[in-house]
Structure formats: C-alpha cells, structure tokens
Design a protein around this motif. Structure first.
Motif, mmCIF file in Angstrom:
data_model
loop_
_atom_site.group_PDB
_atom_site.id
_atom_site.type_symbol
_atom_site.label_atom_id
_atom_site.label_comp_id
_atom_site.label_asym_id
_atom_site.label_seq_id
_atom_site.Cartn_x
_atom_site.Cartn_y
_atom_site.Cartn_z
ATOM 1 N N PRO A 189 0.820 -1.208 0.000
ATOM 2 C CA PRO A 189 0.000 0.000 0.000
ATOM 3 C C PRO A 189 0.853 1.257 0.000
ATOM 4 C CG PRO A 189 -0.014 -1.030 2.160
ATOM 5 C CD PRO A 189 0.689 -1.978 1.250
ATOM 6 N N VAL A 190 0.283 2.319 -0.549
ATOM 7 C CA VAL A 190 0.950 3.632 -0.588
ATOM 8 C C VAL A 190 0.039 4.640 0.106
ATOM 9 C CG1 VAL A 190 1.754 5.492 -2.097
ATOM 10 C CG2 VAL A 190 2.172 3.096 -2.736
ATOM 11 N N PRO A 191 0.533 5.346 1.131
ATOM 12 C CA PRO A 191 1.941 5.450 1.535
ATOM 13 C C PRO A 191 2.336 4.621 2.755
ATOM 14 C CG PRO A 191 0.717 7.247 2.505
ATOM 15 C CD PRO A 191 -0.294 6.407 1.752
ATOM 16 N N THR A 192 1.499 3.713 3.190
ATOM 17 C CA THR A 192 1.744 3.050 4.477
ATOM 18 C C THR A 192 2.683 1.858 4.398
ATOM 19 O OG1 THR A 192 -0.261 1.713 4.170
ATOM 20 C CG2 THR A 192 -0.480 3.796 5.378
ATOM 21 N N GLY A 193 3.075 1.450 3.202
ATOM 22 C CA GLY A 193 3.957 0.299 3.048
ATOM 23 C C GLY A 193 5.396 0.602 3.424
ATOM 24 N N PRO A 194 6.222 -0.427 3.580
ATOM 25 C CA PRO A 194 7.596 -0.234 4.048
ATOM 26 C C PRO A 194 8.495 0.537 3.082
ATOM 27 C CG PRO A 194 7.219 -2.523 3.410
ATOM 28 C CD PRO A 194 5.885 -1.861 3.437
ATOM 29 N N THR A 195 8.266 0.403 1.769
ATOM 30 C CA THR A 195 9.137 1.104 0.814
ATOM 31 C C THR A 195 8.969 2.609 0.913
ATOM 32 O OG1 THR A 195 9.181 -0.763 -0.732
ATOM 33 C CG2 THR A 195 9.680 1.417 -1.622
ATOM 34 N N VAL A 196 7.725 3.077 0.883
ATOM 35 C CA VAL A 196 7.504 4.524 0.967
ATOM 36 C C VAL A 196 7.950 5.050 2.321
ATOM 37 C CG1 VAL A 196 5.791 6.375 0.850
ATOM 38 C CG2 VAL A 196 5.627 4.420 -0.703
ATOM 39 N N ARG A 197 7.740 4.292 3.384
ATOM 40 C CA ARG A 197 8.202 4.723 4.700
ATOM 41 C C ARG A 197 9.725 4.847 4.726
ATOM 42 N NH1 ARG A 197 3.867 7.192 5.704
ATOM 43 N NH2 ARG A 197 2.192 6.094 6.808
ATOM 44 N N ALA A 198 10.417 3.926 4.049
ATOM 45 C CA ALA A 198 11.879 4.007 3.986
ATOM 46 C C ALA A 198 12.318 5.235 3.198
ATOM 47 C CB ALA A 198 12.446 2.736 3.361
ATOM 48 N N TRP A 199 11.634 5.514 2.076
ATOM 49 C CA TRP A 199 11.950 6.725 1.317
ATOM 50 C C TRP A 199 11.712 7.977 2.156
ATOM 51 C CZ3 TRP A 199 8.978 4.842 -3.635
ATOM 52 C CH2 TRP A 199 9.800 3.963 -4.349
ATOM 53 N N GLU A 200 10.616 7.985 2.916
ATOM 54 C CA GLU A 200 10.332 9.128 3.783
ATOM 55 C C GLU A 200 11.459 9.331 4.800
ATOM 56 O OE1 GLU A 200 5.646 9.668 4.509
ATOM 57 O OE2 GLU A 200 6.429 7.722 5.149
ATOM 58 N N HIS A 201 11.889 8.256 5.405
ATOM 59 C CA HIS A 201 12.962 8.339 6.404
ATOM 60 C C HIS A 201 14.237 8.905 5.776
ATOM 61 C CE1 HIS A 201 15.411 7.236 9.882
ATOM 62 N NE2 HIS A 201 16.280 6.691 9.034
ATOM 63 N N PHE A 202 14.588 8.406 4.596
ATOM 64 C CA PHE A 202 15.790 8.897 3.913
ATOM 65 C C PHE A 202 15.642 10.370 3.559
ATOM 66 C CE2 PHE A 202 18.573 9.707 0.365
ATOM 67 C CZ PHE A 202 19.721 8.995 0.664
ATOM 68 N N ALA A 203 14.470 10.755 3.066
ATOM 69 C CA ALA A 203 14.246 12.145 2.667
ATOM 70 C C ALA A 203 14.359 13.094 3.852
ATOM 71 C CB ALA A 203 12.878 12.279 2.004
ATOM 72 N N ARG A 204 13.804 12.694 4.990
ATOM 73 C CA ARG A 204 13.898 13.534 6.188
ATOM 74 C C ARG A 204 15.345 13.630 6.665
ATOM 75 N NH1 ARG A 204 9.215 10.473 7.934
ATOM 76 N NH2 ARG A 204 7.318 11.754 7.782
ATOM 77 N N ALA A 205 16.043 12.488 6.671
ATOM 78 C CA ALA A 205 17.410 12.459 7.182
ATOM 79 C C ALA A 205 18.355 13.311 6.353
ATOM 80 C CB ALA A 205 17.909 11.012 7.244
ATOM 81 N N HIS A 206 18.099 13.395 5.029
ATOM 82 C CA HIS A 206 19.029 14.089 4.133
ATOM 83 C C HIS A 206 18.470 15.390 3.563
ATOM 84 C CE1 HIS A 206 21.904 10.734 4.104
ATOM 85 N NE2 HIS A 206 20.850 9.943 4.107
ATOM 86 N N GLY A 207 17.226 15.733 3.919
ATOM 87 C CA GLY A 207 16.649 16.989 3.440
ATOM 88 C C GLY A 207 16.450 17.023 1.943
ATOM 89 N N VAL A 208 15.992 15.907 1.353
ATOM 90 C CA VAL A 208 15.842 15.820 -0.096
ATOM 91 C C VAL A 208 14.421 15.410 -0.459
ATOM 92 C CG1 VAL A 208 18.263 15.215 -0.439
ATOM 93 C CG2 VAL A 208 16.558 13.401 -0.173
ATOM 94 N N TYR A 209 14.113 15.554 -1.753
ATOM 95 C CA TYR A 209 12.869 15.047 -2.323
ATOM 96 C C TYR A 209 13.206 13.839 -3.183
ATOM 97 C CZ TYR A 209 10.615 19.289 -0.701
ATOM 98 O OH TYR A 209 10.118 20.292 0.100
ATOM 99 N N ILE A 210 12.356 12.837 -3.132
ATOM 100 C CA ILE A 210 12.583 11.601 -3.887
ATOM 101 C C ILE A 210 11.339 11.278 -4.694
ATOM 102 C CG2 ILE A 210 13.055 9.119 -3.738
ATOM 103 C CD1 ILE A 210 14.376 9.655 -1.016
ATOM 104 N N VAL A 211 11.541 10.963 -5.962
ATOM 105 C CA VAL A 211 10.488 10.394 -6.800
ATOM 106 C C VAL A 211 10.861 8.944 -7.049
ATOM 107 C CG1 VAL A 211 9.308 10.442 -9.026
ATOM 108 C CG2 VAL A 211 9.914 12.592 -7.874
ATOM 109 N N GLY A 212 10.074 8.040 -6.480
ATOM 110 C CA GLY A 212 10.281 6.617 -6.663
ATOM 111 C C GLY A 212 9.080 5.994 -7.329
#
Length: 257
Positions: free
Chosen positions: A32-55
């Motif tokens: 599911p989007v956004p509650t699945g593990p992949t999107v959550r991992a992208w969110e974590h990375f984006a917050r940690a590095h201050g970036v935007y990600i299109v996956g």
C-alpha cells in the motif's frame, strides 16, 4: 548526497524489478501507498538528508495493482501518480491509473509525475505543464522496442520524445531508466535531464552506462521559459478558441507559469 542533490528520481519499479511472471508474483511484491515499508523508507531517507525523492513501485489497493510513482520529501509523503498508459504485459498485472495528472507544490517548485510509456502520449506532459508544473519527473523502464533501437549517436526514440515534450511545453523533465537485461526485458538506458528548451542539461547517459546524472538548475525558471520573443508566448499562442485549454481534462485547473 555528497553532490548536493535535493531532488532524486529513481527508475520505474526500482525496488522490485520490472518483469513479473505471474499475477501472484506481482501481488507478492506490491504494497500500500503510503503506508507500506518502501515509501516509509523513502520518507525516512528524505527527512534524514533533506531531499525530495520520486520513486516508483507496485501499489496494492484492495485487489487492484497500480504502477505508481511517489513523491516524498523532508515533510514526508507528498503525493502519488498512478501510471495511466500501460505497456505490453503491464496490462496483465496493473490497472490503468485513476488519479489523473496531479501536480504537487513543494519548496523546490511544482513537481509533476509521469511514468515511462506515458511520454509517448503528448497529452500527458501537456496537461501536467498546463497545471503549472516546473519540472516533470519520470521514472522509466524503457525496454527494447522494434529496431533500430538507437540512432548513430546512441540515442533512443524515448530520449527524443522526452526532449520534444520538454521543448514544446517549456518545462524541465528528468527521466531515470535502467540498463542491462532482467528476465525477458532489455532496457534502453539513455537517462537524461532536459531543459526547458528541450536540449539535455549536461548529456544523455549511454545505452549501457551505469551512472547518476546531475543538473544544477532552479526549476522555477521554467515559469518564464514560454516567452520566446516579443511576439511569441507558447501558452498565449495556443488556439484555445479552437480546442479546450485542458483538452477536455477535468482533473485539475490551468495554472500559468
């Protein structure tokens, strides 16, 4: 991240692989989007590095699967786009997208999303651009098409279509494709970042080149790009007295750049 990137675009279905042999396999890799593990991992990375990600990943919604592009940023999940034009065996697994062509406001500017085969349909980039997008991010899985695959310069038709869409809409477009072969699918490569004039910023990646492309741009510069000279403004020159400004699309409103 060491290069200072603030917007990252990944290939189509980057976390699962592109080629499924069965519906069971496709469902097993969907989430599911956004509650699945992949999107959550992208969110974590984006917050940690201050970036935007299109996956891009296979999205599970009830008993439907979608080929879905996702935008996340330092603030978390921002939005998603479900691929509307399905290529070949994608039609055996995915449902055509039903969310229209959304454009998302971010601190970088307005970001629109498409996926792969969509770029063959000029209406898609036009509708995203008409809603004010400053950049269109396109995860791709450009696979081998009927030959010739490339011209003498090593450039495939998909890359030319991307440049054309950027040129005729005066909008930045960033694509990310794969290389090599996965199961029955061979990939074209040729990732590129097109400027508002359509020409690549920097270069087009080679057909077999495993690389990351960078471009130092201010995407909101696209808002002045449609004014070509004293008498030509791309958007004003459209004959909306002869055809609907939004081509009959009712999923969003026109917004001048």
């Amino acid at each position: 991240m060491a290069e200072g990137a603030n917007l990252i675009v990944l290939p189509e279905l980057a976390t699962t692989g592109y080629t499924f042999f069965s519906r069971e396999e496709a469902f097993a890799h969907a989430e599911p989007v956004p509650t699945g593990p992949t999107v959550r991992a992208w969110e974590h990375f984006a917050r940690a590095h201050g970036v935007y990600i299109v996956g891009c990943l296979p999205e599970l919604d009830g008993w439907k699967l979608y080929d879905t592009a996702v935008l996340v940023g330092p603030e978390g999940f921002i939005g998603k786009y479900r691929k509307t034009h399905l290529w070949n065996e994608e039609k055996l697994f995915f449902t055509p997208g039903d969310l229209g062509y959304p454009v998302f406001e971010t601190r970088l500017g307005r970001i629109g999303l498409l996926v792969c085969w969509d770029i063959w349909f000029p209406e898609t980039a036009r509708l995203v651009a008409q809603q004010g997008a400053d950049i269109i991010c396109i995860p791709t899985g450009w696979v081998w098409t009927p030959p010739p695959l490339y011209d003498a310069s090593g450039t495939c038709m998909a890359a030319y279509l991307t440049m054309t869409a950027a040129h005729v809409n005066n909008v930045f477009i960033a694509t990310a494709d794969r290389i090599g072969v996965e199961r029955t699918s061979g990939f074209m490569g040729n990732s590129l970042i097109a400027g508002t004039n359509g020409w690549p910023i920097g270069r087009i990646a080679g057909p077999d080149e495993d690389t990351i492309l960078y471009a130092d741009i201010d995407v909101v510069q696209s808002r002045t790009a449609p004014i070509w000279n004293q008498l030509n403004d791309l958007h004003r020159d459209r004959r909306v007295d002869l055809y609907d400004q939004m081509l009959g699309y009712r999923g969003g409103s026109p917004l001048p750049r």
